[in-house]
Design an enzyme around this catalytic site. Sequence first.
Site, PDB file in Angstrom:
ATOM      1  N   SER A   1       0.573  -8.955   1.265  1.00 32.66           N
ATOM      2  CA  SER A   1      -0.898  -8.981   1.285  1.00 32.66           C
ATOM      3  C   SER A   1      -1.349  -8.915   2.742  1.00 32.66           C
ATOM      4  O   SER A   1      -0.709  -9.504   3.621  1.00 32.66           O
ATOM      5  CB  SER A   1      -1.398 -10.273   0.653  1.00 32.66           C
ATOM      6  OG  SER A   1      -2.751 -10.492   1.011  1.00 32.66           O
ATOM      7  N   SER A   2      -2.447  -8.213   2.960  1.00 34.04           N
ATOM      8  CA  SER A   2      -2.987  -8.142   4.333  1.00 34.04           C
ATOM      9  C   SER A   2      -3.342  -9.537   4.822  1.00 34.04           C
ATOM     10  O   SER A   2      -3.335  -9.812   6.020  1.00 34.04           O
ATOM     11  CB  SER A   2      -4.232  -7.255   4.363  1.00 34.04           C
ATOM     12  OG  SER A   2      -3.950  -6.022   3.749  1.00 34.04           O
TER      13      SER A   2
ATOM     14  N   GLN B   1     -18.120  -6.280  -1.213  1.00 36.16           N
ATOM     15  CA  GLN B   1     -17.227  -7.050  -2.085  1.00 36.16           C
ATOM     16  C   GLN B   1     -16.835  -8.388  -1.457  1.00 36.16           C
ATOM     17  O   GLN B   1     -16.040  -9.133  -2.029  1.00 36.16           O
ATOM     18  CB  GLN B   1     -16.005  -6.239  -2.490  1.00 36.16           C
ATOM     19  CG  GLN B   1     -14.986  -5.980  -1.401  1.00 36.16           C
ATOM     20  CD  GLN B   1     -13.898  -5.037  -1.868  1.00 36.16           C
ATOM     21  OE1 GLN B   1     -14.137  -3.871  -2.136  1.00 36.16           O
ATOM     22  NE2 GLN B   1     -12.678  -5.557  -1.997  1.00 36.16           N
TER      23      GLN B   1
ATOM     24  N   HIS C   1       0.839  -1.204   0.000  1.00 39.60           N
ATOM     25  CA  HIS C   1       0.000   0.000   0.000  1.00 39.60           C
ATOM     26  C   HIS C   1       0.874   1.254   0.000  1.00 39.60           C
ATOM     27  O   HIS C   1       0.584   2.236  -0.676  1.00 39.60           O
ATOM     28  CB  HIS C   1      -0.890   0.047   1.252  1.00 39.60           C
ATOM     29  CG  HIS C   1      -1.833  -1.108   1.395  1.00 39.60           C
ATOM     30  ND1 HIS C   1      -1.667  -2.082   2.345  1.00 39.60           N
ATOM     31  CD2 HIS C   1      -2.964  -1.435   0.715  1.00 39.60           C
ATOM     32  CE1 HIS C   1      -2.657  -2.956   2.268  1.00 39.60           C
ATOM     33  NE2 HIS C   1      -3.453  -2.603   1.273  1.00 39.60           N
TER      34      HIS C   1
HETATM   35  P1  AMP Z   1      -6.453  -3.829  -0.468  1.00 40.32           P
HETATM   36  O1  AMP Z   1      -6.295  -3.077   0.809  1.00 40.32           O
HETATM   37  O2  AMP Z   1      -6.028  -5.258  -0.382  1.00 40.32           O
HETATM   38  O3  AMP Z   1      -7.818  -3.645  -1.080  1.00 40.32           O
HETATM   39  O4  AMP Z   1      -5.438  -3.171  -1.490  1.00 40.32           O
HETATM   40  C1  AMP Z   1      -5.485  -1.807  -1.784  1.00 40.32           C
HETATM   41  C2  AMP Z   1      -4.590  -1.528  -2.953  1.00 40.32           C
HETATM   42  O5  AMP Z   1      -3.257  -1.892  -2.636  1.00 40.32           O
HETATM   43  C3  AMP Z   1      -4.991  -2.307  -4.218  1.00 40.32           C
HETATM   44  O6  AMP Z   1      -4.850  -1.476  -5.353  1.00 40.32           O
HETATM   45  C4  AMP Z   1      -3.979  -3.432  -4.215  1.00 40.32           C
HETATM   46  O7  AMP Z   1      -3.725  -3.956  -5.512  1.00 40.32           O
HETATM   47  C5  AMP Z   1      -2.756  -2.725  -3.667  1.00 40.32           C
HETATM   48  N1  AMP Z   1      -1.799  -3.701  -3.137  1.00 40.32           N
HETATM   49  C6  AMP Z   1      -2.023  -4.645  -2.185  1.00 40.32           C
HETATM   50  N2  AMP Z   1      -0.924  -5.399  -2.014  1.00 40.32           N
HETATM   51  C7  AMP Z   1       0.010  -4.931  -2.868  1.00 40.32           C
HETATM   52  C8  AMP Z   1       1.351  -5.305  -3.182  1.00 40.32           C
HETATM   53  N3  AMP Z   1       1.967  -6.305  -2.570  1.00 40.32           N
HETATM   54  N4  AMP Z   1       2.007  -4.592  -4.133  1.00 40.32           N
HETATM   55  C9  AMP Z   1       1.400  -3.567  -4.778  1.00 40.32           C
HETATM   56  N5  AMP Z   1       0.132  -3.164  -4.531  1.00 40.32           N
HETATM   57  C10 AMP Z   1      -0.555  -3.839  -3.594  1.00 40.32           C
END
Ligand code: AMP
Length: 285
Positions: free
Chosen positions: A191-192, A60, A36
């Site tokens: 990843s979270s 979602q 992020h």
């Molecule tokens: P999320 O909080 O999982 O919905 O992710 C929010 C944004 O962060 C989305 O555009 C994801 O694709 C991006 N994102 C999450 N993990 C990564 C990562 N490892 N590298 C790049 N972007 C990420």
Amino acid sequence: MLLHTIAEVREQIKEWKKEGLTIGLVPTMGALHNGHKSLIDKSVAKCDRTVVSVFVNPIQFCPGEDLDKYPRTLDTDEKLCSDAGVDIVFAPSPNEMYGEGHILSNDFLTYVIPPFFYTDKLCGKSRVGHFDGVCTVVNKLFNIVQPDFAFFGKKDMQQLIILKKMVKDLNIPVEIIPCPIVREDSGLALSSRNKYLSENGKKEALVLSRILLNIKSCYNKGITDVKALSETSYSFLNENHSLEYLEFRDKDTLEEKSIADDDTIVFIALRVENVRLIDNIELKG
Ligand code: AMP
């Protein structure tokens, strides 16, 4: 500045627009990590003002998914954002976004539904309705923040392709900026949901990036037959991995490829310790 209401955000945006400032938006579900942060840094560097939304979007999530246990860490998220130079952290409640009692069925809410061709495959196959929820919330965020630029990670490549399509089809006046996948040194994409993995699970999860890197190296050596490329992956898999899909698709249209080329993206999803993990690689470059 941490804001919880749409009205407060609109008020601030109005001021910035009056001053002619450019606005970047980074939509997230919180539990922020360096993936992020890379999006946030890009926005802060490119735009006069940056808004990060932190919203675990209920529409979602499919029945049986991790909506209730999804990690929520607003205090540390806010700190990361303010250290990175973010101007607004927008953290609305579900009621604020969808109304009191937030009746989320599509009998009662106007949804933005991307084309079935884009959503009946890859993650959309097992997560029915997921991308309807994503497009709907991102559209709402675009209407609230009215950004010039919006930053999305290639980590969620199907989502990125669908959102680009939505922006084009609906003439939304925003430029989508795709951002590279941030990985641990081991290769594991941040990843979270990695928080759900044990130490051993994290090791097992390296199988995703290993399979993808191996396919890319075979492609670079001249193998283009998708069946042959897929077969190179089987030796990486063991009983701790439950493969959901490994697919070769076009970078814009998501059409399936039988012969890989530079427009091909390889997508993978598999479960380790019952945690669903996704990754992808572009064969170009
Ligand atoms: P999320 O909080 O999982 O919905 O992710 C929010 C944004 O962060 C989305 O555009 C994801 O694709 C991006 N994102 C999450 N993990 C990564 C990562 N490892 N590298 C790049 N972007 C990420």
